[in-house]
Design a protein around this motif. Structure first.
Motif, mmCIF file in Angstrom:
data_model
loop_
_atom_site.group_PDB
_atom_site.id
_atom_site.type_symbol
_atom_site.label_atom_id
_atom_site.label_comp_id
_atom_site.label_asym_id
_atom_site.label_seq_id
_atom_site.Cartn_x
_atom_site.Cartn_y
_atom_site.Cartn_z
ATOM 1 N N ARG A 73 0.854 -1.194 0.000
ATOM 2 C CA ARG A 73 0.000 0.000 0.000
ATOM 3 C C ARG A 73 0.886 1.239 0.000
ATOM 4 O O ARG A 73 2.085 1.160 0.177
ATOM 5 C CB ARG A 73 -0.955 -0.011 1.184
ATOM 6 N N LEU A 74 0.257 2.383 -0.186
ATOM 7 C CA LEU A 74 0.940 3.672 -0.169
ATOM 8 C C LEU A 74 0.358 4.490 0.970
ATOM 9 O O LEU A 74 -0.865 4.592 1.103
ATOM 10 C CB LEU A 74 0.751 4.388 -1.509
ATOM 11 N N GLY A 75 1.229 5.045 1.801
ATOM 12 C CA GLY A 75 0.768 5.811 2.950
ATOM 13 C C GLY A 75 1.154 7.269 2.844
ATOM 14 O O GLY A 75 2.181 7.618 2.269
ATOM 15 N N LYS A 76 0.331 8.134 3.399
ATOM 16 C CA LYS A 76 0.630 9.567 3.441
ATOM 17 C C LYS A 76 1.378 9.874 4.724
ATOM 18 O O LYS A 76 1.055 9.359 5.791
ATOM 19 C CB LYS A 76 -0.654 10.378 3.386
ATOM 20 N N PHE A 77 2.382 10.748 4.616
ATOM 21 C CA PHE A 77 3.158 11.172 5.770
ATOM 22 C C PHE A 77 3.398 12.668 5.659
ATOM 23 O O PHE A 77 3.721 13.162 4.575
ATOM 24 C CB PHE A 77 4.502 10.436 5.836
ATOM 25 N N SER A 78 3.229 13.387 6.759
ATOM 26 C CA SER A 78 3.539 14.824 6.818
ATOM 27 C C SER A 78 4.544 15.042 7.938
ATOM 28 O O SER A 78 4.341 14.568 9.061
ATOM 29 C CB SER A 78 2.279 15.650 7.099
ATOM 30 N N ASN A 79 5.602 15.772 7.643
ATOM 31 C CA ASN A 79 6.604 16.028 8.680
ATOM 32 C C ASN A 79 6.190 17.232 9.541
ATOM 33 O O ASN A 79 5.128 17.836 9.318
ATOM 34 C CB ASN A 79 7.993 16.189 8.074
ATOM 35 N N ALA A 80 7.027 17.593 10.483
ATOM 36 C CA ALA A 80 6.713 18.681 11.417
ATOM 37 C C ALA A 80 6.536 20.023 10.717
ATOM 38 O O ALA A 80 5.816 20.894 11.212
ATOM 39 C CB ALA A 80 7.814 18.781 12.479
ATOM 40 N N GLU A 81 7.151 20.191 9.557
ATOM 41 C CA GLU A 81 7.026 21.436 8.801
ATOM 42 C C GLU A 81 5.809 21.424 7.881
ATOM 43 O O GLU A 81 5.578 22.382 7.145
ATOM 44 C CB GLU A 81 8.293 21.696 7.969
ATOM 45 N N GLY A 82 5.055 20.336 7.895
ATOM 46 C CA GLY A 82 3.862 20.244 7.061
ATOM 47 C C GLY A 82 4.120 19.807 5.630
ATOM 48 O O GLY A 82 3.241 19.918 4.774
ATOM 49 N N ILE A 83 5.315 19.302 5.359
ATOM 50 C CA ILE A 83 5.636 18.820 4.014
ATOM 51 C C ILE A 83 5.098 17.398 3.873
ATOM 52 O O ILE A 83 5.331 16.546 4.727
ATOM 53 C CB ILE A 83 7.151 18.870 3.753
ATOM 54 N N ASN A 84 4.384 17.164 2.786
ATOM 55 C CA ASN A 84 3.769 15.857 2.550
ATOM 56 C C ASN A 84 4.702 14.927 1.790
ATOM 57 O O ASN A 84 5.429 15.361 0.895
ATOM 58 C CB ASN A 84 2.463 16.015 1.768
#
Length: 141
Positions: A73-84
């Motif tokens: 599967r493919l998962g979404k991730f956002s870092n602390a700076e809001g970059i996806n």
């Protein structure tokens, strides 16, 4: 269905790529609670629905496609700076393919099933892998 092809940057061999699958999820603080190999990339594929559970990432090492890993599967991730980002969550299984030459490129690309190199048979040995790699470098396969 559509596959993904990706350069394995900084990796010099199939064995080295195998060693990374035990570490990658921890590098990016991505714990999916299961025995998987995770690779993080910047862009989520627009054709994600055609990939999840159906296709593979074909890995290019040293200018040749050498193996593939099934995409779970493919998962979404956002870092602390809001970059996806997109986490490619793959099976730990790596399937050797017939070595196929591939020029360098950035990021990842789609790979049509009819353009994907075939899997090597279960009876292939190190000598036949080396011969296939040499033939691919010469453009004979």
């Amino acid at each position: 269905m559509i596959h993904m092809i990706k350069l394995s940057v900084g990796v010099s061999s199939f064995a080295e790529l195998e060693s990374y699958r035990n570490e990658r999820a921890h590098w990016w603080d991505a714990d999916y609670g299961e025995d998987v190999h995770v690779h993080r990339t910047r862009m989520m594929p627009k054709r994600a629905a055609e990939m999840e559970g159906l296709s593979s990432v074909y890995w290019v090492i040293g200018g040749q496609v050498v193996c593939r890993q099934p995409i779970l599967r493919l998962g979404k991730f956002s870092n602390a700076e809001g970059i996806n980002y997109c986490d490619i969550i793959m099976s730990r299984d790596m399937v050797r393919t017939v070595p196929y030459p591939k020029r360098p490129f950035q990021g990842w690309r789609y790979l049509r099933p009819e353009d994907a190199p075939p899997d090597l048979g279960a009876n292939e040995n190190a000598d036949s892998l080396a011969l296939a790699a040499d033939l691919a470098k010469l453009g004979l396969i």
